[in-house]
Design a protein around this motif. Structure first.
Motif, PDB file in Angstrom:
ATOM      1  N   THR A  46       0.839  -1.198   0.000  1.00 38.07           N
ATOM      2  CA  THR A  46       0.000   0.000   0.000  1.00 38.07           C
ATOM      3  C   THR A  46       0.877   1.252   0.000  1.00 38.07           C
ATOM      4  OG1 THR A  46      -0.128  -0.020   2.422  1.00 38.07           O
ATOM      5  CG2 THR A  46      -1.890  -1.136   1.226  1.00 38.07           C
ATOM      6  N   GLY A  47       0.335   2.317  -0.532  1.00 36.71           N
ATOM      7  CA  GLY A  47       0.981   3.618  -0.467  1.00 36.71           C
ATOM      8  C   GLY A  47       1.796   4.014  -1.685  1.00 36.71           C
ATOM      9  N   GLY A  91       7.650   5.447   0.613  1.00 40.73           N
ATOM     10  CA  GLY A  91       6.264   5.753   0.970  1.00 40.73           C
ATOM     11  C   GLY A  91       5.345   4.548   1.024  1.00 40.73           C
ATOM     12  N   THR A  92       5.912   3.338   0.893  1.00 42.06           N
ATOM     13  CA  THR A  92       5.080   2.135   0.928  1.00 42.06           C
ATOM     14  C   THR A  92       5.516   1.225   2.072  1.00 42.06           C
ATOM     15  OG1 THR A  92       6.450   0.668  -0.456  1.00 42.06           O
ATOM     16  CG2 THR A  92       4.968   2.195  -1.604  1.00 42.06           C
TER      17      THR A  92
END
Length: 102
Positions: free
Chosen positions: A13-14, A23-24
């Motif tokens: 996710t992300g 960012g994940t």
């Protein structure tokens, strides 16, 4: 429906950028599940795939990039990546060769 995650699949996710790591939760999912090898395919061979390949390599993962499971917007971009940088940061191979090693 074939592409939808199934029960037990790990789902990252992300992702908002070119590289699947920043960012994940990818690195934490891999580490928490004892995964040491990352196998890559996808679109924009010389951009997104290559960015993720380099980061995985820098983070210490074994990286395999499936040369016949990637695509670029030009033949020159595809060739430059698969015949150039892929070998520096991963073990490039075709899908069938990878499956034979499983």
């Amino acid at each position: 429906d074939e592409m939808k995650p199934k029960e037990g699949d790990l789902v990252v996710t992300g992702k908002k950028g070119l590289d699947a790591f920043p960012g994940t939760d990818l690195e934490s999912l891999l580490t928490a599940n004892g995964i040491e090898t990352v196998v890559l395919g996808g679109f924009l061979t010389n951009c997104c795939v290559e960015s993720t390949m380099r980061t995985a390599y820098e983070k210490g993962f074994n990286v395999i990039t499936l040369t016949d499971c990637t695509a670029a917007t030009s033949e020159a971009g595809q060739t430059g990546a698969t015949e150039g940088t892929f070998g520096m940061f991963s073990q490039p191979m075709k899908k069938d060769d990878f499956l034979a090693k499983l």
